[in-house]
Design an enzyme around this catalytic site. Structure first.
Site, PDB file in Angstrom:
ATOM      1  N   HIS A 164       5.793   5.019   2.216  1.00  9.73           N
ATOM      2  CA  HIS A 164       4.433   5.331   2.627  1.00  9.73           C
ATOM      3  C   HIS A 164       4.425   6.540   3.555  1.00  9.73           C
ATOM      4  O   HIS A 164       5.403   6.816   4.228  1.00  9.73           O
ATOM      5  CB  HIS A 164       3.817   4.133   3.356  1.00  9.73           C
ATOM      6  CG  HIS A 164       3.704   2.928   2.483  1.00  9.73           C
ATOM      7  ND1 HIS A 164       2.713   2.781   1.560  1.00  9.73           N
ATOM      8  CD2 HIS A 164       4.479   1.827   2.373  1.00  9.73           C
ATOM      9  CE1 HIS A 164       2.873   1.633   0.923  1.00  9.73           C
ATOM     10  NE2 HIS A 164       3.948   1.043   1.402  1.00  9.73           N
ATOM     11  N   ALA A 165       3.317   7.257   3.565  1.00  7.87           N
ATOM     12  CA  ALA A 165       3.062   8.400   4.452  1.00  7.87           C
ATOM     13  C   ALA A 165       4.252   9.354   4.585  1.00  7.87           C
ATOM     14  O   ALA A 165       4.555  10.084   3.668  1.00  7.87           O
ATOM     15  CB  ALA A 165       2.556   7.921   5.799  1.00  7.87           C
TER      16      ALA A 165
END
Length: 87
Positions: free
Chosen positions: A15-16
């Site tokens: 994620h991210a």
């Protein structure tokens, strides 16, 4: 075409920031690169595609590369995942 299964072990999954690092590295290669999770397959060169997979800690993914630098791409991306995105 080459592929390898790896388990995402960093605490945030893919994620991210880790996804951004993964996509940035994938885009350095000429080969077509895909990530497979369960029945979904997305381009490893697309931040939106990678984010949509929802890869959490402990998830097994398959990285697949096809092209002139496929071995180098696969090795680099697997190393990044195995280093918990510290590479």
């Amino acid at each position: 075409m080459v592929c390898k299964s790896v388990v995402v072990t960093n605490k945030l999954g893919l994620h991210a920031r880790p996804a951004s690092k993964f996509v940035e590295l994938a885009n350095r290669f000429k080969s077509d690169i895909y990530i497979k999770k369960d029945t979904a397959t997305v381009s490893a060169k697309s931040i939106m595609g990678v984010m949509v997979l929802g890869v959490d800690k402990g998830t097994e993914i398959i990285i697949e590369a096809s092209g002139s630098d496929e071995e180098e791409a696969l090795n680099a991306l697997c190393a990044l995942v195995e280093s918990e995105f510290e590479g």
